[in-house]
Design an enzyme around this catalytic site. Structure first.
Site, PDB file in Angstrom:
ATOM      1  N   GLU A  17       3.086   2.258   2.136  1.00 45.88           N
ATOM      2  CA  GLU A  17       3.609   2.743   3.415  1.00 45.88           C
ATOM      3  C   GLU A  17       5.094   2.367   3.498  1.00 45.88           C
ATOM      4  O   GLU A  17       5.503   1.305   3.016  1.00 45.88           O
ATOM      5  CB  GLU A  17       2.843   2.116   4.591  1.00 45.88           C
ATOM      6  CG  GLU A  17       1.486   2.759   4.797  1.00 45.88           C
ATOM      7  CD  GLU A  17       0.777   2.275   6.059  1.00 45.88           C
ATOM      8  OE1 GLU A  17       1.314   1.391   6.765  1.00 45.88           O
ATOM      9  OE2 GLU A  17      -0.324   2.780   6.320  1.00 45.88           O
ATOM     10  N   LYS A  76       8.377  39.248 -13.045  1.00 49.58           N
ATOM     11  CA  LYS A  76       7.500  38.087 -13.260  1.00 49.58           C
ATOM     12  C   LYS A  76       6.210  38.253 -12.475  1.00 49.58           C
ATOM     13  O   LYS A  76       6.228  38.710 -11.338  1.00 49.58           O
ATOM     14  CB  LYS A  76       8.231  36.816 -12.801  1.00 49.58           C
ATOM     15  CG  LYS A  76       7.424  35.551 -12.965  1.00 49.58           C
ATOM     16  CD  LYS A  76       8.236  34.316 -12.580  1.00 49.58           C
ATOM     17  CE  LYS A  76       7.978  33.892 -11.156  1.00 49.58           C
ATOM     18  NZ  LYS A  76       8.678  32.656 -10.794  1.00 49.58           N
ATOM     19  N   GLY A 125       8.508  24.437 -14.930  1.00 50.18           N
ATOM     20  CA  GLY A 125       9.358  24.950 -16.010  1.00 50.18           C
ATOM     21  C   GLY A 125       8.804  26.212 -16.647  1.00 50.18           C
ATOM     22  O   GLY A 125       9.467  26.850 -17.464  1.00 50.18           O
ATOM     23  N   ASP A 169       0.819  -1.227   0.000  1.00 48.76           N
ATOM     24  CA  ASP A 169       0.000   0.000   0.000  1.00 48.76           C
ATOM     25  C   ASP A 169       0.846   1.267   0.000  1.00 48.76           C
ATOM     26  O   ASP A 169       0.352   2.366   0.187  1.00 48.76           O
ATOM     27  CB  ASP A 169      -0.939   0.008   1.211  1.00 48.76           C
ATOM     28  CG  ASP A 169      -0.168  -0.057   2.527  1.00 48.76           C
ATOM     29  OD1 ASP A 169       1.082  -0.042   2.495  1.00 48.76           O
ATOM     30  OD2 ASP A 169      -0.806  -0.108   3.590  1.00 48.76           O
ATOM     31  N   GLN A 202       5.360  28.234   1.578  1.00 48.40           N
ATOM     32  CA  GLN A 202       4.218  28.611   2.439  1.00 48.40           C
ATOM     33  C   GLN A 202       4.767  28.883   3.837  1.00 48.40           C
ATOM     34  O   GLN A 202       4.653  28.058   4.751  1.00 48.40           O
ATOM     35  CB  GLN A 202       3.176  27.477   2.450  1.00 48.40           C
ATOM     36  CG  GLN A 202       1.906  27.792   3.230  1.00 48.40           C
ATOM     37  CD  GLN A 202       0.944  28.731   2.505  1.00 48.40           C
ATOM     38  OE1 GLN A 202       1.074  28.964   1.305  1.00 48.40           O
ATOM     39  NE2 GLN A 202      -0.013  29.285   3.223  1.00 48.40           N
ATOM     40  N   THR A 252       8.345  29.297 -15.622  1.00 45.57           N
ATOM     41  CA  THR A 252       9.140  30.518 -15.426  1.00 45.57           C
ATOM     42  C   THR A 252      10.316  30.558 -16.397  1.00 45.57           C
ATOM     43  O   THR A 252      10.588  31.567 -17.051  1.00 45.57           O
ATOM     44  CB  THR A 252       9.656  30.565 -13.968  1.00 45.57           C
ATOM     45  OG1 THR A 252       8.534  30.584 -13.088  1.00 45.57           O
ATOM     46  CG2 THR A 252      10.538  31.770 -13.723  1.00 45.57           C
TER      47      THR A 252
HETATM   48  C1  R5P Z   1       9.370  31.083  -7.363  1.00 42.80           C
HETATM   49  O1  R5P Z   1       9.413  32.152  -6.752  1.00 42.80           O
HETATM   50  C2  R5P Z   1      10.558  30.208  -7.531  1.00 42.80           C
HETATM   51  O2  R5P Z   1      11.741  30.894  -7.257  1.00 42.80           O
HETATM   52  C3  R5P Z   1      10.608  29.599  -8.909  1.00 42.80           C
HETATM   53  O3  R5P Z   1      10.758  30.647  -9.850  1.00 42.80           O
HETATM   54  C4  R5P Z   1       9.367  28.833  -9.196  1.00 42.80           C
HETATM   55  O4  R5P Z   1       9.110  27.888  -8.196  1.00 42.80           O
HETATM   56  C5  R5P Z   1       9.476  28.134 -10.532  1.00 42.80           C
HETATM   57  O5  R5P Z   1       8.280  27.479 -10.788  1.00 42.80           O
HETATM   58  P1  R5P Z   1       7.916  27.011 -12.244  1.00 42.80           P
HETATM   59  O6  R5P Z   1       9.059  26.190 -12.766  1.00 42.80           O
HETATM   60  O7  R5P Z   1       6.658  26.178 -12.043  1.00 42.80           O
HETATM   61  O8  R5P Z   1       7.648  28.231 -13.059  1.00 42.80           O
END
Ligand code: R5P
Length: 285
Positions: free
Chosen positions: A36, A184, A216, A34, A92, A218
């Protein structure tokens, strides 16, 4: 010193043991039907100084980390230092909305169980450290990333957002070149927008440096900007390569993608064993 490597970080733990000329502890890990986990420390480590290495990603490796902590609690070790090369849930680090969990606080309470110190590499948030009562050692992957980039004749280093600029600057300083950053805006977990900006990228080799590559998105957006400005070569580098879903496929828009071994992936081309070993060694003196 004895090193225990969990499933998330077994390669890195082996490299660390090599760097420190320390013993890698024999362990047993298995998964039940399962899924675990079961863990066992096979070697006798009573009264040893122990280093536990396990990245906190994905969730199943976090549970495994807590099982290692529990096993260690029964073994009368002399000291326990916990190395979490990739500290998941650090994004978070506060309740942004009323009623939200402060996820990293929940992890911190368990990560530090029985430990005297914790070590991590490029934690996403500086604010995460406030939830740890034990000594917090934050290490940088910039020298490891720069070490690989220095053979690639990089003309400048780009941070995909302002938050990543300090790391990009560190890498640029080590490469003796300039750095810049993009604006961004995150729309949702899978979508980011990068504001158009004048970049002096014509005919240049550019390294985009970030802490995490997840979907990916960003890096793809930043690469598009660089291509529009005539960049000759685009290399994407990050500390923690999560590469969820088809991220590595999407990242083929770059000439090369690489990351460190805080997480194991097909492009974990550089190791942070040296910087962790140095920190662990220094703390022992
Ligand atoms: C965000 O502030 C982090 O520094 C990365 O830019 C982010 O986690 C990249 O996430 P993703 O590859 O989904 O765009």
């Amino acid at each position: 010193m004895k090193i225990i490597g969990g499933s998330a970080s077994s390669d890195l733990a082996g490299r660390l043991a090599g760097e420190l000329e320390a013993d890698l502890v024999a362990t047993e890990v298995k998964r039940f039907p399962d899924d675990e986990a079961y863990v066992r420390i096979v070697d006798d480590i009573t009264e040893d100084d122990v280093v536990l290495v396990q990245s906190a990603y994905p969730d199943k490796n976090i549970i495994e980390l807590f099982l290692w902590q529990d096993a260690l609690a029964d073994l009368s070790v002399n000291s326990l230092r916990v190395v979490i090369p990739y500290l998941g849930y650090a994004r978070q680090d506060k309740a942004f909305l009323k009623g939200e969990a402060v996820s990293i606080r929940a992890l911190a309470n368990l990560i530090q169980m029985g430990a005297s110190e914790m070590y991590t590499v490029d934690a996403h948030s500086e604010g995460a450290s406030r939830y740890f009562d034990v000594r917090w050692n934050e290490l940088s992957a910039a020298p490891a990333l720069a070490g690989h980039l220095k053979d690639l004749n990089i003309d400048f280093v780009l941070a995909p957002d302002e938050g990543a600029l300090e790391r990009a600057r560190q890498v640029a300083d080590l490469l003796n070149c300039e750095s810049d950053y993009l604006e961004k805006k995150r729309i949702d977990s899978h979508t980011v927008e990068v504001s158009p900006k004048s970049l002096d990228a014509g005919g240049k080799s550019v390294a985009i440096v970030d802490d995490i590559i997840s979907t990916g998105g960003t890096i793809v957006r930043a690469t598009e900007q660089l291509r529009e400005h005539g960049a000759k070569t685009v290399i994407a580098a990050c500390t923690h390569g999560l590469f969820v879903g088809d991220a590595l496929e999407r990242l083929k828009v770059c000439d090369e993608v690489f990351c460190t071994d805080t997480l194991m992936s097909p492009v974990s081309k550089v190791t942070v064993a040296g910087v962790i070993a140095e920190a662990l060694g220094a703390q022992r003196d």
